[in-house]
Scaffold this active site. Structure first.
Site, PDB file in Angstrom:
ATOM      1  N   ALA A  64       0.872  -1.163   0.000  1.00  0.00           N
ATOM      2  CA  ALA A  64       0.000   0.000   0.000  1.00  0.00           C
ATOM      3  C   ALA A  64       0.915   1.220   0.000  1.00  0.00           C
ATOM      4  O   ALA A  64       2.062   1.153   0.469  1.00  0.00           O
ATOM      5  CB  ALA A  64      -0.891  -0.021   1.235  1.00  0.00           C
ATOM      6  N   GLY A 109       0.685  -4.814   1.084  1.00  0.00           N
ATOM      7  CA  GLY A 109      -0.515  -4.899   0.251  1.00  0.00           C
ATOM      8  C   GLY A 109      -0.265  -5.632  -1.061  1.00  0.00           C
ATOM      9  O   GLY A 109      -1.199  -6.187  -1.650  1.00  0.00           O
ATOM     10  N   GLU A 112      -0.510  -9.189  -0.247  1.00  0.00           N
ATOM     11  CA  GLU A 112      -1.939  -9.464  -0.013  1.00  0.00           C
ATOM     12  C   GLU A 112      -2.703  -9.584  -1.334  1.00  0.00           C
ATOM     13  O   GLU A 112      -3.595 -10.421  -1.478  1.00  0.00           O
ATOM     14  CB  GLU A 112      -2.540  -8.372   0.873  1.00  0.00           C
ATOM     15  CG  GLU A 112      -1.976  -8.448   2.291  1.00  0.00           C
ATOM     16  CD  GLU A 112      -2.352  -7.240   3.137  1.00  0.00           C
ATOM     17  OE1 GLU A 112      -1.941  -6.117   2.779  1.00  0.00           O
ATOM     18  OE2 GLU A 112      -3.057  -7.409   4.136  1.00  0.00           O
ATOM     19  N   GLU A 132       4.637  -4.884   7.455  1.00  0.00           N
ATOM     20  CA  GLU A 132       3.853  -3.843   8.132  1.00  0.00           C
ATOM     21  C   GLU A 132       4.358  -3.555   9.538  1.00  0.00           C
ATOM     22  O   GLU A 132       4.294  -2.417   9.996  1.00  0.00           O
ATOM     23  CB  GLU A 132       2.366  -4.242   8.194  1.00  0.00           C
ATOM     24  CG  GLU A 132       1.620  -4.093   6.868  1.00  0.00           C
ATOM     25  CD  GLU A 132       1.734  -5.317   5.972  1.00  0.00           C
ATOM     26  OE1 GLU A 132       2.556  -6.219   6.263  1.00  0.00           O
ATOM     27  OE2 GLU A 132       0.989  -5.380   4.989  1.00  0.00           O
TER      28      GLU A 132
HETATM   29  N1  DAK Z   1       4.653   3.164  -0.841  1.00  0.00           N
HETATM   30  C1  DAK Z   1       5.039   4.324  -1.443  1.00  0.00           C
HETATM   31  N2  DAK Z   1       6.180   4.448  -2.145  1.00  0.00           N
HETATM   32  C2  DAK Z   1       6.968   3.378  -2.233  1.00  0.00           C
HETATM   33  C3  DAK Z   1       6.636   2.130  -1.620  1.00  0.00           C
HETATM   34  C4  DAK Z   1       5.407   2.056  -0.899  1.00  0.00           C
HETATM   35  N3  DAK Z   1       4.975   0.910  -0.312  1.00  0.00           N
HETATM   36  N4  DAK Z   1       7.623   1.255  -1.857  1.00  0.00           N
HETATM   37  C5  DAK Z   1       8.526   1.921  -2.613  1.00  0.00           C
HETATM   38  N5  DAK Z   1       8.141   3.190  -2.834  1.00  0.00           N
HETATM   39  C6  DAK Z   1       8.837   4.226  -3.599  1.00  0.00           C
HETATM   40  C7  DAK Z   1      10.038   4.746  -2.815  1.00  0.00           C
HETATM   41  O1  DAK Z   1       9.629   5.711  -1.880  1.00  0.00           O
HETATM   42  C8  DAK Z   1      10.870   5.341  -3.945  1.00  0.00           C
HETATM   43  O2  DAK Z   1      10.316   6.579  -4.305  1.00  0.00           O
HETATM   44  P1  DAK Z   1      11.263   7.871  -4.675  1.00  0.00           P
HETATM   45  O3  DAK Z   1      12.115   8.062  -3.473  1.00  0.00           O
HETATM   46  O4  DAK Z   1      12.044   7.398  -5.891  1.00  0.00           O
HETATM   47  O5  DAK Z   1      10.297   8.969  -4.962  1.00  0.00           O
HETATM   48  C9  DAK Z   1      10.626   4.376  -5.105  1.00  0.00           C
HETATM   49  O6  DAK Z   1       9.412   3.685  -4.791  1.00  0.00           O
HETATM   50  C10 DAK Z   1      11.721   3.335  -5.256  1.00  0.00           C
HETATM   51  O7  DAK Z   1      11.912   2.689  -4.004  1.00  0.00           O
HETATM   52  P2  DAK Z   1      13.337   2.586  -3.262  1.00  0.00           P
HETATM   53  O8  DAK Z   1      14.224   3.709  -3.678  1.00  0.00           O
HETATM   54  O9  DAK Z   1      13.073   2.383  -1.826  1.00  0.00           O
HETATM   55  O10 DAK Z   1      13.883   1.239  -3.921  1.00  0.00           O
HETATM   56  P3  DAK Z   1      14.911   0.198  -3.269  1.00  0.00           P
HETATM   57  O11 DAK Z   1      15.273  -0.737  -4.375  1.00  0.00           O
HETATM   58  O12 DAK Z   1      16.003   0.897  -2.523  1.00  0.00           O
HETATM   59  O13 DAK Z   1      14.030  -0.608  -2.199  1.00  0.00           O
HETATM   60  C11 DAK Z   1      12.059  -1.799  -1.380  1.00  0.00           C
HETATM   61  C12 DAK Z   1      12.944  -1.416  -2.612  1.00  0.00           C
HETATM   62  C13 DAK Z   1      10.806  -2.490  -1.931  1.00  0.00           C
HETATM   63  C14 DAK Z   1      12.816  -2.754  -0.493  1.00  0.00           C
HETATM   64  C15 DAK Z   1      11.724  -0.492  -0.615  1.00  0.00           C
HETATM   65  O14 DAK Z   1      11.166   0.443  -1.528  1.00  0.00           O
HETATM   66  C16 DAK Z   1      10.732  -0.717   0.474  1.00  0.00           C
HETATM   67  O15 DAK Z   1      11.063  -1.223   1.536  1.00  0.00           O
HETATM   68  N6  DAK Z   1       9.480  -0.307   0.228  1.00  0.00           N
HETATM   69  C17 DAK Z   1       8.442  -0.362   1.230  1.00  0.00           C
HETATM   70  C18 DAK Z   1       7.938  -1.777   1.365  1.00  0.00           C
HETATM   71  C19 DAK Z   1       6.878  -1.886   2.412  1.00  0.00           C
HETATM   72  O16 DAK Z   1       7.115  -1.606   3.599  1.00  0.00           O
HETATM   73  N7  DAK Z   1       5.716  -2.305   1.975  1.00  0.00           N
HETATM   74  C20 DAK Z   1       4.578  -2.454   2.850  1.00  0.00           C
HETATM   75  C21 DAK Z   1       3.805  -1.210   2.802  1.00  0.00           C
HETATM   76  S1  DAK Z   1       2.609  -1.211   4.126  1.00  0.00           S
HETATM   77  C22 DAK Z   1      -4.253  -0.857   6.401  1.00  0.00           C
HETATM   78  C23 DAK Z   1      -4.330  -0.879   5.053  1.00  0.00           C
HETATM   79  C24 DAK Z   1      -3.279  -1.366   4.330  1.00  0.00           C
HETATM   80  C25 DAK Z   1      -2.127  -1.775   4.941  1.00  0.00           C
HETATM   81  C26 DAK Z   1      -2.062  -1.736   6.308  1.00  0.00           C
HETATM   82  C27 DAK Z   1      -3.098  -1.302   7.055  1.00  0.00           C
HETATM   83  N8  DAK Z   1      -5.349  -0.346   7.157  1.00  0.00           N
HETATM   84  C28 DAK Z   1      -6.094   0.727   6.635  1.00  0.00           C
HETATM   85  C29 DAK Z   1      -5.650  -0.958   8.425  1.00  0.00           C
HETATM   86  C30 DAK Z   1      -1.039  -2.193   4.155  1.00  0.00           C
HETATM   87  C31 DAK Z   1       0.178  -1.747   4.445  1.00  0.00           C
HETATM   88  C32 DAK Z   1       1.282  -1.933   3.529  1.00  0.00           C
HETATM   89  O17 DAK Z   1       1.229  -2.487   2.458  1.00  0.00           O
END
Ligand code: DAK
Length: 255
Positions: A64, A109, A112, A132
């Site tokens: 997400a 997400g 998921e 998360e």
């Molecule tokens: N959201 C927004 N932007 C994201 C992103 C994300 N999940 N993942 C990556 N990006 C963006 C980065 O910010 C970066 O943007 P710029 O800085 O270039 O503008 C670009 O994509 C490239 O990413 P990186 O520079 O970080 O690339 P790397 O190769 O260094 O790293 C990575 C890749 C996938 C390991 C890293 O980007 C990363 O850790 N991303 C976050 C992964 C993550 O934590 N995903 C889970 C998200 S939380 C709920 C509803 C939904 C949810 C929970 C609760 N409720 C309403 C109860 C769900 C939550 C999630 O999914």
């Protein structure tokens, strides 16, 4: 720019999440487009199966959208979660099979969304996780429920509480994906599966999905009774007549 692209190849619909600069992260617009896309495809009788994938070579969906969620209050969080769950449900309950072509990061997400698919085929660059807990939240699009149902509570719990990211081979070992192929082969492999499905009795394919999805919510006695009902329905169809006649006439069935 559309953040969801749909294209048709023979009897397959390929749905591509298209925000490669944000690693295809799911924001509100993308979720709404996905919902509209699945609603429209439901009307398309030509489609034998859907393949979902991510644009670019780095990510399926990296989660997400964290920047969109950062400042949400309780109500906005709840609405966002509900929208995401509606999307996951529309994938899960789509009347024909939905295959996840996992071509890179499938995190949060994104994992998921992969879990809502009927099955997943991964490229060797795919990575999976529910990170998360790193952000101080739990999965919000059904991950805490679908992951243990697919891989068992032990593997699911470890992934959920550590936020650990696993590679495609590990994902395959725990049953999160069916198999791993090279990135170059991934789409062809998925298209071949759709081609195989498209030659089977269309009603039977739909009812297989209904039997599995519906039956998994029931105890085994009720589920087997449900299977008998669906089995019975097959006999009201031209597909059953053609399938069995073709077998006895030693020719391929023409559904
Ligand atoms: N959201 C927004 N932007 C994201 C992103 C994300 N999940 N993942 C990556 N990006 C963006 C980065 O910010 C970066 O943007 P710029 O800085 O270039 O503008 C670009 O994509 C490239 O990413 P990186 O520079 O970080 O690339 P790397 O190769 O260094 O790293 C990575 C890749 C996938 C390991 C890293 O980007 C990363 O850790 N991303 C976050 C992964 C993550 O934590 N995903 C889970 C998200 S939380 C709920 C509803 C939904 C949810 C929970 C609760 N409720 C309403 C109860 C769900 C939550 C999630 O999914």
């Amino acid at each position: 720019m559309n953040s969801v692209i749909t294209e048709k190849k023979d009897r397959a619909a390929i749905v591509t999440i298209n925000r490669p600069k944000a690693l295809n992260a799911l924001n509100r617009d993308t979720l709404e487009e996905l919902l509209a896309c699945f609603t429209a495809l439901e009307e398309d009788r030509e489609i034998a199966a859907i393949i979902i994938t991510g644009a670019g070579d780095k990510a399926f969906v990296a989660g997400a959208d964290i920047s969109a969620m950062q400042d949400m209050d309780t109500l906005a969080g709840r609405e966002f979660g509900q929208l995401g769950q509606r999307v996951m449900n529309s994938v899960e309950t789509f009347s024909r099979p939905v295959i996840g072509a996992i071509n890179g990061f499938a995190l949060g997400g994104g994992c998921e969304l992969a879990l809502a698919c009927d099955f997943r085929i991964a490229s060797d660059s795919a990575r999976f996780g529910q990170p998360e807990v790193n952000l101080g939240v739990i999965p919000g699009f059904g991950g805490s429920q679908r992951l243990p149902r697919l891989v068992g509570t032990g593997h699911a719990m470890e992934l959920l509480v550590t936020g650990e990211i696993i590679d495609a081979e590990q994902a395959c070992r725990i049953g999160l994906v069916n198999r791993v192929v090279s990135a170059a082969q991934l789409m062809d492999e998925c298209l071949q599966v759709v081609e195989k499905i498209s030659r089977k009795g269309p009603l039977a394919v739909r009812l297989c999905k209904e039997a599995v999805r519906g039956g998994m919510q029931m105890d085994i006695d009720r589920a087997c009774r449900y299977e008998s009902e669906l089995f019975g329905i097959c006999f009201a169809s031209a597909d059953q007549k053609e399938g069995m006649r073709a077998f006895l006439e030693k020719r391929p069935a023409n559904f």
